[in-house]
Design an enzyme around this catalytic site. Structure first.
Site, PDB file in Angstrom:
ATOM      1  N   ASP A   1       4.233 -10.616  -0.749  1.00 34.46           N
ATOM      2  CA  ASP A   1       4.529 -11.887  -0.058  1.00 34.46           C
ATOM      3  C   ASP A   1       3.323 -12.820  -0.160  1.00 34.46           C
ATOM      4  O   ASP A   1       3.466 -14.017  -0.366  1.00 34.46           O
ATOM      5  CB  ASP A   1       4.831 -11.657   1.432  1.00 34.46           C
ATOM      6  CG  ASP A   1       6.316 -11.473   1.709  1.00 34.46           C
ATOM      7  OD1 ASP A   1       7.025 -10.946   0.831  1.00 34.46           O
ATOM      8  OD2 ASP A   1       6.770 -11.848   2.817  1.00 34.46           O
TER       9      ASP A   1
ATOM     10  N   LYS B   1      -6.102   2.601   0.919  1.00 32.28           N
ATOM     11  CA  LYS B   1      -6.945   2.544   2.116  1.00 32.28           C
ATOM     12  C   LYS B   1      -7.622   3.900   2.228  1.00 32.28           C
ATOM     13  O   LYS B   1      -7.531   4.612   3.233  1.00 32.28           O
ATOM     14  CB  LYS B   1      -6.065   2.199   3.344  1.00 32.28           C
ATOM     15  CG  LYS B   1      -6.818   1.921   4.619  1.00 32.28           C
ATOM     16  CD  LYS B   1      -7.610   0.620   4.629  1.00 32.28           C
ATOM     17  CE  LYS B   1      -8.441   0.523   5.895  1.00 32.28           C
ATOM     18  NZ  LYS B   1      -9.413  -0.603   5.867  1.00 32.28           N
TER      19      LYS B   1
ATOM     20  N   ASP C   1      -7.286  -4.133   2.723  1.00 29.00           N
ATOM     21  CA  ASP C   1      -7.746  -5.299   3.501  1.00 29.00           C
ATOM     22  C   ASP C   1      -8.551  -6.233   2.607  1.00 29.00           C
ATOM     23  O   ASP C   1      -8.381  -7.456   2.636  1.00 29.00           O
ATOM     24  CB  ASP C   1      -8.538  -4.859   4.748  1.00 29.00           C
ATOM     25  CG  ASP C   1      -9.605  -3.806   4.464  1.00 29.00           C
ATOM     26  OD1 ASP C   1      -9.644  -3.250   3.342  1.00 29.00           O
ATOM     27  OD2 ASP C   1     -10.409  -3.522   5.372  1.00 29.00           O
TER      28      ASP C   1
ATOM     29  N   ASP D   1       4.628  -4.388  -0.170  1.00 31.05           N
ATOM     30  CA  ASP D   1       5.508  -5.334   0.522  1.00 31.05           C
ATOM     31  C   ASP D   1       4.674  -6.509   1.030  1.00 31.05           C
ATOM     32  O   ASP D   1       5.020  -7.675   0.832  1.00 31.05           O
ATOM     33  CB  ASP D   1       6.202  -4.616   1.691  1.00 31.05           C
ATOM     34  CG  ASP D   1       7.105  -5.552   2.470  1.00 31.05           C
ATOM     35  OD1 ASP D   1       7.872  -6.299   1.836  1.00 31.05           O
ATOM     36  OD2 ASP D   1       7.049  -5.538   3.723  1.00 31.05           O
TER      37      ASP D   1
ATOM     38  N   TYR E   1       8.024   3.903   4.441  1.00 34.24           N
ATOM     39  CA  TYR E   1       9.418   3.437   4.483  1.00 34.24           C
ATOM     40  C   TYR E   1      10.405   4.596   4.578  1.00 34.24           C
ATOM     41  O   TYR E   1      11.480   4.442   5.137  1.00 34.24           O
ATOM     42  CB  TYR E   1       9.747   2.628   3.222  1.00 34.24           C
ATOM     43  CG  TYR E   1       9.431   1.159   3.317  1.00 34.24           C
ATOM     44  CD1 TYR E   1       8.126   0.737   3.517  1.00 34.24           C
ATOM     45  CD2 TYR E   1      10.433   0.204   3.201  1.00 34.24           C
ATOM     46  CE1 TYR E   1       7.828  -0.616   3.583  1.00 34.24           C
ATOM     47  CE2 TYR E   1      10.141  -1.147   3.269  1.00 34.24           C
ATOM     48  CZ  TYR E   1       8.845  -1.559   3.465  1.00 34.24           C
ATOM     49  OH  TYR E   1       8.564  -2.897   3.533  1.00 34.24           O
TER      50      TYR E   1
END
Ligand code: IPM
Ligand code: MG
Length: 357
Positions: A252, A192, A224, A248, A142
């Site tokens: 959700d 990751k 993942d 983020d 970001y």
């Protein structure tokens, strides 16, 4: 107590949900004898329209000078074609950075009353869902440099940099461990590390911090797999700590398991106040102005404000209980509506919750 709250309604449904949250806060303040002074400030598209920038200096100053800040949502199609450097979302990112709010707490809990509104099979959510996503908020892709779009070898390339320093990982890891300690004692660090160097460092630092928290059970998961595990067996998680972009996305996903993204509050905290409180959902331009929005995430964000910025646990619980009661009495907004329940608009839902304080 007396405190000043900087209120930034923003765009789309922002103003509608924020008014209801303030109504509920006002009721709680009256009940417990607190005095909250509101300072209104512009952010996002509303600020672009009024002053040409998504985070005016006045807003940055007002937020920094307040004891806590409440935000609705930013963005909308009206500003989609605008210079990317001043998009409404930049206002939100800038205020997070300006206030040093590196820790974003996103609690995704499934209210018993909403088990049937959940999009997962009952046998999967049978054990419930009560996850706290601790998202790093001021680093990673970001904010990382270099970033941009430029021409290389005759074609355009776009790039961002996912970068974390040890100290950035250490401080968010600590927030994760502390949170786990106050909950069920389990922390899952999501990265990751099988592909990304930045994740390898992340994992190394989290493991080092774990030495100070022998009472917390630490696990690691690739992002993942975490995305899959959240829908396969969500009750395995207690606290998830992860970097900005992964957080983020996963928040959700966790949110929608609670029945609707319209249910999830958040707190963004730094080393010291003011914290920033906002629902995790967006500005929902398609329903803005129609009184169809769900104000509960914003109302629950006010509860988080009372808890984290003002240490008013009883007051926070009182608001959360009022939300729970409104749901158990069968009141629903459109996003969580089910047969046999009473459908309410945003304003009526706010009034019901306020009445239950
Ligand atoms: C969120 C939002 C923001 C983010 C956007 C609006 C900039 O999606 O708070 O989750 O990506 O952080
Ligand atoms: Mg998001």
């Amino acid at each position: 107590m007396q405190a000043t709250i900087c209120v930034m309604p923003g765009d789309g449904i922002g103003p509608e949900i924020v008014s209801q949250a303030l109504l509920v806060l006002g009721k709680a303040a009256a009940k417990f004898g607190h005095e909250f002074t509101k300072v209104d400030a512009l952010i996002g598209g509303a600020a672009i329209d009024a002053c040409g920038v998504p985070l005016p200096e006045d807003t940055a100053r007002a937020a920094a000078a307040s004891d806590a800040a409440l935000l609705g949502a930013v963005g909308g199609p009206k500003w989609d074609a605008i210079d990317p450097a001043i998009r409404p979302e930049k206002g939100l990112l800038a205020i997070r950075k300006h206030l040093g709010l590196f820790a974003n707490l996103r609690p995704a809990a499934l209210f018993d009353e909403l088990k049937s509104a959940c999009c997962l099979r009952p046998d999967i959510v049978g054990a419930g869902l009560d996850v706290l996503v601790v998202r790093e908020l001021t680093g990673g892709a970001y904010f990382g440099e270099p970033r941009g779009i430029e021409t290389r070898g005759g074609e355009k390339v776009g790039f961002n940099t996912m970068i974390y320093s040890e100290s950035e990982v250490r401080r968010i890891a600590k927030v994760g461990f502390e949170a786990a300690r106050k909950r069920r004692g389990k922390l899952c660090s999501v990265d990751k590390a099988n592909v990304l160097d930045v994740s390898r460092l992340w994992r190394e630092v989290v493991v080092a911090v774990a030495g100070d928290y022998p009472d917390v059970e630490l696990s690691h998961m690739y992002v993942d797999n975490a995305a899959m595990q959240l829908v396969r067996n969500p009750s395995q998680f207690d606290v998830i700590v992860t970097e900005n972009l992964f957080g983020d996305i996963l928040s959700d996903e966790a949110a929608v398991i609670t029945g609707s993204i319209g249910m999830l509050p958040s707190a963004s905290l730094g080393e010291k106040n003011p914290g920033l409180y906002e629902p995790i959902h967006g500005s929902a331009p398609d329903i803005a102005g129609t009184d169809a929005a769900n104000p509960l995430a914003t109302i629950l964000s006010v509860a988080m404000m009372l808890r984290y910025s003002f240490a008013l646990e009883t007051e926070a619980r009182c608001i959360e209980d009022a939300v729970s009661k409104a749901l158990s009495q069968g009141y629903r907004t459109g996003d969580i509506m089910e047969p046999g329940k009473t459908k309410l608009g945003c304003k009526a839902m706010g009034e019901i919750v306020a009445g239950l304080i």
